[in-house]
Structure formats: C-alpha cells, structure tokens
Design a protein around this motif. Structure first.
Motif, PDB file in Angstrom:
ATOM      1  N   CYS A 162       0.790  -1.193  -0.073  1.00 58.48           N
ATOM      2  CA  CYS A 162      -0.068  -0.232  -0.016  1.00 58.48           C
ATOM      3  C   CYS A 162       0.795   1.163   0.124  1.00 58.48           C
ATOM      4  N   LEU A 163       2.009   1.255   0.719  1.00 56.88           N
ATOM      5  CA  LEU A 163       2.909   2.558   0.700  1.00 56.88           C
ATOM      6  C   LEU A 163       3.424   2.540  -0.737  1.00 56.88           C
ATOM      7  N   ALA A 164       3.983   1.660  -1.280  1.00 55.60           N
ATOM      8  CA  ALA A 164       4.620   1.775  -2.460  1.00 55.60           C
ATOM      9  C   ALA A 164       3.570   2.123  -3.369  1.00 55.60           C
ATOM     10  N   ILE A 165       2.195   1.818  -3.591  1.00 57.31           N
ATOM     11  CA  ILE A 165       1.066   2.153  -4.217  1.00 57.31           C
ATOM     12  C   ILE A 165       0.897   3.535  -4.171  1.00 57.31           C
ATOM     13  N   TYR A 166       0.646   4.214  -3.049  1.00 56.03           N
ATOM     14  CA  TYR A 166       0.658   5.592  -2.575  1.00 56.03           C
ATOM     15  C   TYR A 166       1.943   6.348  -3.161  1.00 56.03           C
ATOM     16  N   ILE A 167       3.018   6.107  -2.731  1.00 52.59           N
ATOM     17  CA  ILE A 167       3.868   6.687  -3.344  1.00 52.59           C
ATOM     18  C   ILE A 167       4.097   6.805  -4.968  1.00 52.59           C
ATOM     19  N   ALA A 168       3.567   5.929  -5.674  1.00 53.40           N
ATOM     20  CA  ALA A 168       3.628   5.763  -7.027  1.00 53.40           C
ATOM     21  C   ALA A 168       2.546   6.651  -7.509  1.00 53.40           C
ATOM     22  N   ILE A 169       1.228   6.737  -6.925  1.00 50.39           N
ATOM     23  CA  ILE A 169       0.429   7.445  -7.339  1.00 50.39           C
ATOM     24  C   ILE A 169       0.472   8.864  -7.128  1.00 50.39           C
ATOM     25  N   THR A 170       1.108   9.177  -6.085  1.00 52.45           N
ATOM     26  CA  THR A 170       1.334  10.551  -5.716  1.00 52.45           C
ATOM     27  C   THR A 170       2.552  11.084  -6.930  1.00 52.45           C
ATOM     28  N   ILE A 171       3.624  10.261  -6.986  1.00 52.13           N
ATOM     29  CA  ILE A 171       4.672  10.810  -7.920  1.00 52.13           C
ATOM     30  C   ILE A 171       3.860  10.989  -9.463  1.00 52.13           C
ATOM     31  N   ALA A 172       2.939   9.979  -9.956  1.00 52.41           N
ATOM     32  CA  ALA A 172       2.184  10.259 -11.003  1.00 52.41           C
ATOM     33  C   ALA A 172       1.444  11.327 -11.088  1.00 52.41           C
ATOM     34  N   ALA A 173       0.709  11.700  -9.827  1.00 49.53           N
ATOM     35  CA  ALA A 173      -0.088  12.818  -9.900  1.00 49.53           C
ATOM     36  C   ALA A 173       0.624  14.203  -9.937  1.00 49.53           C
TER      37      ALA A 173
END
Length: 215
Positions: A35-46
């Motif tokens: 979940c932490l990796a997903i959140y970081i990935a989405i934050t970077i993409a956003a």
C-alpha cells in the motif's frame, strides 16, 4: 525522577500502539509495504498532472490515502473480531490502539493501574504554562501591529521601488506565518499525542475498577 522514567515507558508503549506498527507486528508487512508503494507511485504520477489537472491530482491522492486507510482498518479489525464486534468501522482504529496499548501496559513490570492517577496528575501539571499566544491575540497588540504594517507599506509606496519592497515584505510575512503555523502544528501534534495517552490511561483505570464480564 520516577515519573519522568514512567512517562518515558508510556511513550514507548504508545509508539507500539501505532496502526502501522500493529500492522507489521500482526503479520501484515506485505500489505503495509504494498500500500505504501502504491501511494508513493500514485503521488509521483499525480505530480506530473498538477499543471493541467491540479484538482484531479489532489483528489486522486486524497482518495488513495482514504482507500489505504480503510484497507488498514478493515484488515486489523479482522484480527480483533471478538473485541470489536458491533462497532462501526471508523471507530475500530481507536479501540485497536487501546487493546494494544493495554496489552503492552499490562506486560510492563514498572506500570500498574494504581499509579495512573499520579501519572495523570503529573501530566496535568506539566502542561500548565504561560500562554504566550495571548500576547499576539491581544487587541492592543493587533492595533500596534496593524499600524506598523500600514506605516511600513506607506513608506514603501513613497519610494521608487515600492512594488519590489511590497513584494519582499509580503514574502517575508508569508514565510513568518508559515513557520509559525508549522510550529503550532507540531505543538498541537504533541498535545494530541498526550491527550490520547491520557484517554488510554483513563480507560485502563476504568477497566481495572470494573468487574470482569464473562463471555
């Protein structure tokens, strides 16, 4: 020195009642890091969308954080099914913290329900302080500060570089306000932590005085 040491023990116990700590300690490390990796990935993409889709990127990050929070609470609630049966989902996180806090409290040989009143009294006195914030909210102070800023901007407007001075002054003012807000947020976080600890201690005290209920 006794109460200083005891409060140190309580702070360590409070860290162990953190939701992320409980997740990893209860065998959900893979879920936590995924979940932490997903959140970081989405934050970077956003962040790449912020120029053209600023509002959408903010909403996306917020919804991701909310979804992860719900997943964490739901996963942990399954580990405490008997204790949390019938409670609303979003209130379970608070009670999970209490369950874990009480477990570590009971396992600590230096702590017992009998010393809780003294610990709460110590915390109450420790938090008593002279409130310097009142100085800045005093009407006289606000009048003087407003007059000073008005005079400052008037002086700047009479010079040849009025715009530059006003911009610099505005940036300095915003910087001071941001630093003050950050410091206040940090102090509020400490107050919130101590408030939660005192609530958890009071719950332990109440339970220690209540007769046990057979399942």
């Amino acid at each position: 020195m006794q109460h200083i040491q005891l409060w140190g023990e309580i702070y360590e116990i409070y860290k162990k009642s953190n939701r992320n700590y409980i997740l990893k300690n209860n065998g959900h490390k893979a879920l936590f890091y995924s979940c932490l990796a997903i959140y970081i990935a989405i934050t970077i993409a956003a962040s790449f969308l912020k120029d053209t889709y600023f509002f959408t990127s903010i909403v996306l990050i917020f919804l991701t954080a909310m979804a992860i929070s719900i997943i964490f609470i739901y996963t942990l609630s399954k580990d405490y099914t008997d204790e949390l049966k019938g409670h609303p989902l979003f209130s379970k996180s608070k009670y999970i913290k209490f369950i874990e806090f009480k477990k570590h409290f009971d396992n600590n040989k230096k702590l017992s329900p009998e010393i809780i009143p003294a610990l709460l009294e110590w915390e109450e006195i420790r938090n008593q302080r002279f409130d310097t914030v009142n100085f800045f909210t005093n009407p006289v102070t606000l009048i003087i500060l407003s007059a000073f800023l008005s005079q400052l901007f008037t002086s700047f407007s009479t010079t040849g570089k009025s715009i530059e001075f006003v911009v610099i002054a505005a940036y300095l003012f915003m910087a001071v306000m941001f630093i003050s807000w950050t410091a206040y947020d940090f102090l509020s976080s400490n107050k919130k932590r101590n408030f939660e600890i005192c609530r958890l201690l009071r719950w332990i005290q109440i339970e220690s005085k209540s007769p046990s209920v057979d399942k």
